[in-house]
Design a protein around this motif. Structure first.
Motif, mmCIF file in Angstrom:
data_model
loop_
_atom_site.group_PDB
_atom_site.id
_atom_site.type_symbol
_atom_site.label_atom_id
_atom_site.label_comp_id
_atom_site.label_asym_id
_atom_site.label_seq_id
_atom_site.Cartn_x
_atom_site.Cartn_y
_atom_site.Cartn_z
ATOM 1 N N ASP B 214 -66.993 151.615 85.342
ATOM 2 C CA ASP B 214 -65.242 151.622 85.258
ATOM 3 C C ASP B 214 -65.154 152.059 83.928
ATOM 4 O OD1 ASP B 214 -62.749 151.307 85.200
ATOM 5 O OD2 ASP B 214 -62.756 149.195 85.999
ATOM 6 N N LEU B 215 -64.691 153.177 83.750
ATOM 7 C CA LEU B 215 -64.199 153.760 82.302
ATOM 8 C C LEU B 215 -62.716 154.164 82.678
ATOM 9 C CD1 LEU B 215 -64.937 154.337 79.432
ATOM 10 C CD2 LEU B 215 -65.707 156.488 80.213
ATOM 11 N N GLY B 216 -61.903 153.284 82.241
ATOM 12 C CA GLY B 216 -60.425 153.385 82.202
ATOM 13 C C GLY B 216 -59.926 154.174 80.858
ATOM 14 N N GLY B 217 -58.457 153.871 80.986
ATOM 15 C CA GLY B 217 -57.930 154.316 79.677
ATOM 16 C C GLY B 217 -58.258 153.742 78.436
ATOM 17 N N GLY B 218 -58.314 152.416 78.509
ATOM 18 C CA GLY B 218 -58.466 151.702 77.446
ATOM 19 C C GLY B 218 -59.935 150.840 77.287
ATOM 20 N N THR B 219 -60.502 150.643 78.519
ATOM 21 C CA THR B 219 -61.726 149.582 78.424
ATOM 22 C C THR B 219 -62.848 150.170 79.232
ATOM 23 O OG1 THR B 219 -60.393 148.587 80.506
ATOM 24 C CG2 THR B 219 -59.973 147.593 78.398
ATOM 25 N N LEU B 243 -62.832 150.299 74.657
ATOM 26 C CA LEU B 243 -63.349 151.823 74.701
ATOM 27 C C LEU B 243 -62.956 152.510 75.972
ATOM 28 C CD1 LEU B 243 -65.328 154.027 73.796
ATOM 29 C CD2 LEU B 243 -67.358 152.659 75.248
ATOM 30 N N GLY B 244 -62.242 153.580 75.736
ATOM 31 C CA GLY B 244 -61.805 154.456 77.178
ATOM 32 C C GLY B 244 -61.327 155.805 76.885
ATOM 33 N N GLY B 245 -60.592 156.185 77.966
ATOM 34 C CA GLY B 245 -60.066 157.816 77.882
ATOM 35 C C GLY B 245 -59.211 157.744 76.428
ATOM 36 N N ASP B 246 -58.357 156.759 76.224
ATOM 37 C CA ASP B 246 -57.483 156.795 75.143
ATOM 38 C C ASP B 246 -58.198 157.194 73.839
ATOM 39 O OD1 ASP B 246 -55.331 155.985 76.682
ATOM 40 O OD2 ASP B 246 -55.087 154.346 76.013
#
Lengths: 197, 650
Positions: B214-219, B243-246
């Protein structure tokens, strides 16, 4: 096995039953000072071997006891569910692990406490540690070391079994137990290796 | 209450009751938030809550002045972000449970921070207004709740809210607090990957061991789960809560910002342009970025070059989780599930394929899958007979321990222990006549106190003065099914004990929580009004529908004049229901009830007549009725009894 009465319907049942056979209500956990038989909690007799179908039994009991099943229940039942599930999770963890299982089996026979270890063993552990440190630094040979310790763990476990089977001195079992605990910790540390790199 | 239609339409009343629990699943995401619910057909469905989309951008804009309408949430807020970078909070989830000293608050961002008394992050927005991350998150939850209520036409009071599996105790507490502040009963905090697996597991009816990446915006979260006979066991979790897309956007924005003066506005614009470019490069090999009056071509290779080190950071936690779960190197794994918008990035899929040695699954929309799973869990927890018979067994993401001599951490509960869990450890005093003992609760995997996260500190006093080592203090950790910890310390000789639910040392103080609750009471009146309106509208619609049906099938019982009168009342109710005055709706419901009282009586008579003739009339089988209808029926029966004092009857 002592008997007790269901808090809800008054039915008398074996103390080991976590669910009243008459009304199906979850029962309060045993008092804190009682020595809990984790084998019995999952419906097994004490044994050095992993009980057959322990996974199935754990799942079946979880389905009945888990707090998720009691979200709409009164506070008292929710509390019993939480307590019983906590005990169940711990018992399952104990029964799944060879060292914890042996430890618990012996504790049911009154073996506990930290015995004095022989200087010989302490020296051996120092050596193991040093070797591990070296292997970690150089980045190779860790797996061989782990294999060696795993073998030692298994042979110690076999020794304990034999000792208990022939009705030997349980005080001696306590020392073997402490060794196993040490080997288990060592292996945890070895297996933590890949993550830290 | 209009008795007539309730008794005539037991089926309908029941279906209203069935979903009237209004228990939803909420994915409170870094970039987007979603709300989903399980409907009558047993399938979870994400609700369109923002300009026709199921994704509500997790963006909150504060207008100067305060008061009603000063807070804007969603796409509308997102559009204001570039013009009002400081008043528009984007990705607030990154700040949940963080202190102002955290490195997280020092990263590239346009915000202005105020120092909180207890080190809590506070944003300065809308001309000097101070808001903390919990309050900002509560605004997102409030928007989701009220928009879901509008869509569903029922009040929404309970929710399962998802959190990254790797969220620590402070972040979980903050999330729960935000839910409470938004007027929601938080049934459960559910780990996001577990929710995703739940959505997949039900869909596929599969058995086996699965990895959820699970790779989201921020985690970033990785979970290994085993599904056997309807029991989902989480075997191991791991990840990186920062860690994420941001980070991809920021890395690309750094390129755009090279050599330019960084104003808050420009930073915001650069991040937005980078995000758009990243999305474009998911489909195409190259794209043109319009930024700061210039054009610039960016290729996928360039993007991949800057984000590769970030994507590779997911490898170590993944490997560790696989090993913890007993499936080293992914041997024995049956599938890899992709979750989170960032898994659309082609480079991420390449890395996943290499890491797990198999083609990942992405059949369910990676943006919706978590909310769908949360809705399933909400249904499992609240429905009398849930649509699915599944049980989730979750684990603690991080080890929990105590500080011991020499600044070392003694772990009481190790990571990946199935919850609920408990552990007790005994400690002794180290000085003669020592009467107090400091208990310092820590979370983390490291050996030294300074490397772990401090959750709480308290002192157990009242220990009897004894020679050192004689007094024994038992410290018990209990982790509940939400993964939240409580700690009890008890001196064994005297039984002196002290218990706390852990409030993170740098979390919100009681005063702050009180202040937040007080300010939410200011909104409470608006909330009550909104709720009354919804309740009355729903009631009006139900009654109108039932009345139409009765006019159609039993209209012969009425004279033309009576019928016209009832129809006029119905029209009045329809008009009122279209407006927003709940008093007016209520009044007209009563009026319609009054006007149709005779009709109701005749319907009753006809029903009884039919029943006497041996026609079974379903409505009169009380066992079938909802409690509501039953009450109404009994009230009517009461009315039917001859009452000598009532001159009009008999």
């Amino acid at each position: 096995m002592s008997a007790r009465k269901c808090w809800s319907c008054g039915h008398e049942h074996a103390a080991a039953e976590v669910i009243c056979p008459a009304c199906g209500k979850v029962q309060p956990p045993p008092p804190a000072e009682t020595a809990l038989d984790k084998f019995a909690l999952l419906g097994f007799a004490p044994s050095f071997d992993e009980p057959e179908a322990v996974d199935d039994k754990f799942r079946t009991l979880s389905r009945k006891l888990h707090p998720d099943r009691f979200v709409r229940a009164p506070a008292q039942e929710r509390r019993y569910s939480l307590e019983q599930t906590t005990l169940l999770n711990d018992a399952y963890k104990t029964l799944k692990d060879p060292v914890r299982r042996a430890e618990h089996l012996l504790s049911l026979r009154g073996v506990r406490g930290d015995p004095k270890m022989s200087p010989q063993f302490l020296e051996e552990t120092m050596e193991d540690r040093e070797k591990l440190l070296e292997a970690k630094m150089s980045g190779n040979g860790v797996e061989e070391l782990a294999r060696g310790v795993r073998e030692k763990r298994d042979s110690t476990l076999a020794e304990v079994r034999a000792l208990v089977a022939r009705g030997g001195d349980l005080a001696q079992a306590a020392e073997l137990l402490a060794r196993m605990r040490y080997y288990a910790r060592y292996l945890d540390e070895v297996e933590g290796r890949t993550a830290e790199i | 209450m209009p008795a007539i239609f309730q008794i005539s339409e037991p089926g309908e009343t029941r279906s209203k009751e069935a979903c009237a629990t209004g228990a939803v699943g909420i994915d409170l995401g870094t970039t987007n938030s979603l709300v989903a619910i399980v409907l009558g057909d047993g399938k979870p469905q994400a609700l369109a809550v923002d300009e026709g989309s199921t994704l509500l951008p997790s963006v909150v804009h504060y207008r100067p002045g305060g008061g009603p309408g000063s807070v804007i949430v969603g796409a509308a807020a997102r559009r204001l972000a570039a013009d009002f970078p400081r008043d528009t909070i984007v990705s607030v989830k990154r700040f949940m449970g963080r202190s102002s000293a955290d490195p997280e608050t020092r990263r590239l961002s346009p915000y202005r921070f105020a120092d909180g008394q207890s080190g809590v992050v506070r944003f300065v927005v809308g001309e000097g207004r101070l808001v903390n991350p919990v309050e900002v998150s509560a605004e997102i939850l409030r928007a989701l709740r009220s928009r879901a209520e509008e869509r569903l036409g029922i009040p929404v009071k309970q929710a399962v809210i998802t959190v990254p599996a790797y969220f620590d105790d402070a972040q979980r507490q903050a999330t729960k607090e935000a839910g409470r502040l938004a007027g929601l009963e938080v049934l459960r905090l559910l780990n996001e990957p577990t929710a995703a697996a739940l959505a997949y597991g039900l869909d596929k009816r599969s058995q086996g061991t699965f990895a959820v990446y699970d790779l989201g915006g921020g985690t970033f979260d990785i979970s290994i789960l085993k599904l056997v006979e309807g029991v989902f066991e989480v075997k191991a979790v791991g990840g990186d809560s920062a860690l994420g897309g941001d980070d991809f956007d920021r890395a690309l924005a750094e390129i755009l910002l090279e050599g330019k003066e960084r104003t808050p506005r420009l930073v915001r614009e650069a991040i937005d342009a980078a995000k758009a470019a990243k999305e474009e490069l998911t489909k195409n090999d190259r794209t043109v970025v319009l930024f700061h009056g210039g054009r610039r071509e960016i290729t996928r290779a360039q993007l991949e070059q800057v984000i590769l080190p970030l994507v590779e950071k997911t490898a170590a936690p993944s490997k560790r989780a696989l090993r913890d779960a007993g499936v080293p190197e992914g041997k024995g794994l049956d599938g890899v599930i992709l979750v989170g918008g960032s898994t659309r990035v082609p480079l991420v899929r390449t890395v996943v394929r290499k890491l797990f040695g198999m083609e990942p699954l992405a059949d369910i929309d990676p943006d919706e899958v978590v909310a769908l799973g949360a809705a399933v869990q909400a249904d499992l927890l609240t429905a009398e007979s849930p649509q699915h018979d599944v049980l989730l067994l979750d684990v603690t993401p991080l080890s929990l321990g105590l500080e011991t001599m020499g600044g070392l951490v003694e772990k009481l509960i190790v990571r990946n222990t199935t919850i609920p869990a408990r552990a007790t450890q005994e400690f002794t005093t180290f000085a003669d006549a020592q009467t107090g003992m400091d208990i310092h609760v820590l979370q983390g995997e490291r050996e030294l106190v300074q490397d772990c996260r401090s959750l709480a500190k308290f002192t157990l006093g009242g220990i009897p003065p004894l020679p050192s080592g004689l007094a024994r203090v038992a410290v018990t950790f209990q982790v509940d099914a939400d993964g939240i910890l409580s700690v009890t310390a008890r001196e064994q000789l005297t039984g002196v004990s002290q218990a706390i639910t852990v409030k993170p040392s740098h979390g919100l103080s009681d005063e702050e929580i009180e202040r937040m609750l007080l300010s939410s009471i200011e909104h409470a009146e608006e909330d009550v009004q909104a709720r009354l309106l919804i309740d009355n509208r729903v009631e009006a619609q139900r009654i109108l529908k039932a009345a139409e049906k009765q006019l159609e099938s039993n209209g012969d019982l009425l004279s033309a004049e009576e019928r016209a009168q009832i129809e006029a009342s119905m029209q009045e109710l329809r008009d009122a229901a279209a407006g927003s005055d709940h008093h007016a709706i209520h009044e007209r419901i009563e009026r319609l009830d009054h006007v149709s009282a005779d009709f109701a009586k005749r319907l009753m008579d006809r029903g009884i007549e039919r029943a006497l003739k041996g026609h079974a009339v379903a409505e009169f089988d009380r066992g079938e009725m909802s409690p509501h209808a039953k009450k109404a029926y009994e009230a009517l029966q009461e009315k039917e009894k001859p009452e000598p004092s009532n001159a009009e009857r008999g």
